[in-house]
Design an enzyme around this catalytic site. Sequence first.
Site, short mmCIF file in Angstrom:
data_model
loop_
_atom_site.label_atom_id
_atom_site.label_comp_id
_atom_site.label_asym_id
_atom_site.label_seq_id
_atom_site.Cartn_x
_atom_site.Cartn_y
_atom_site.Cartn_z
N ASP A 40 -1.81 5.68 -5.31
CA ASP A 40 -2.10 4.80 -4.19
C ASP A 40 -2.37 3.37 -4.65
OD1 ASP A 40 -2.87 3.60 -1.85
OD2 ASP A 40 -4.64 4.85 -1.51
N ASP B 160 0.82 -1.20 0.00
CA ASP B 160 0.00 0.00 0.00
C ASP B 160 0.86 1.26 0.00
OD1 ASP B 160 -1.94 1.92 0.35
OD2 ASP B 160 -2.49 1.31 2.38
#
Length: 431
Positions: free
Chosen positions: A309, A122
């Site tokens: 992201d 992430d």
Amino acid sequence: MAQFTRVFVALAFCLSLFTAATSSVVFPRKSGKTFSLPVAHNVDVPRHGPTEHLKTLKKYKLDIPEGLQETVDAHKAATKANKVVAGGDGGSADAASRDGDLLWLTPVGIGSPPQQLYLDLDSGSSDTWVFSTDTAQEEVSGQTLWDPSKSSTSQKINNCTWSIIYGDFSTSEGICYKDTVTFGNFSIPNMTIESATSVSSMFTESGYMSGLVGLAWSSIIQTIPPQKSLLDYLPLVLTQPLFTVDLRHNSSEGSYNFGYINDSLKNSDVEYVDVNNTLGYWAVQQTGFSIGGSDIKYEFNEAQDVVIDTGSTLFYAPDEAVQMYFDSVPGANYSYRDFGWVLPCNSTPPDFIFELGDPAGNRITGSVPGAYFIYAHSTNETCYAGLQSLGSFSSTPSIFGDVFLKSGFAVFDIGKKRFGLASKPLNTSNA
């Protein structure tokens, strides 16, 4: 950006303690290492657009529209009921390949000997946290658990805790350890592992995922006292201080590569723009966009901040860009029932052509295939779009998630603080 900045004001004091809290960590000597991690996508987990939208809002602590949580809860209840009627055991339901690409997971080993867990890499967070034997049993639902007692290199960090608060005011929290983390055939000793004692329900419900590996900068790590994040370790041990992301549409053939650029995965040179990591994110600027097959080209009066992201599924572009794009798609409309843009599932949406830039004048131009925006069935005829907006009143940067990242070969250059993209062969089939 004002509201977005305020979210992290409380970190200012903690950051002043960062050096003192981590000065005793001994890092491995620079040894010129590289490693590659395969990814697996969840073809057995059907997509649901409002669910992914809700997760993003919670992650970035954004206002949740009234009724969205109820819509997601109703979908979960209906899905569970359908499994029971079909004779299932409440586990994952079979889904067509078009309902894959929900989340790409990567095998990571923790401890000595390594205990393999499938984790979400992430770039939108800094914390590396996992489900473990410390996690409350009622909050575990099929996840593989890390057991620190079975690792000869695990050491609990005294007086270290962590807590992450989400937009619905739920939390994930726990305690901290030092242990060896293994990526492929490469290990990093004494890395901080955040062991969950309690998790938000949105993670309990994701039984296929056992935690996160944070790839954002350590300025937003949620440990007290602050600890080093993975991005602090990687430049000290990699041949090149960078990692690349190659996600494939409806496929598990992609990879995260660390320390090198595999030229065989791209078919053009990498173009770069500088990253603004002031807030801890991989933030760049979108300077304009156009719509494939038309003469529409739009330049923003002021460049729009966007966050790259890997831990978010959807592609959130600036509001005016999304509005203009869907105005060009016959049958597309904003659905108040689904809390997002929808379009006919049998349509052929145009490509979304983006331009990223930086104050130095560097530019990246690329396109996201319109086929990637046929994201999830809302009805038999209508699909939730992979392209969405956070709304015209949000001061939060747009979020370029996995729908965007599938469209190119991405380079996250830690050492030079820049983000790069190159073109690659693309699969645009939704069959």
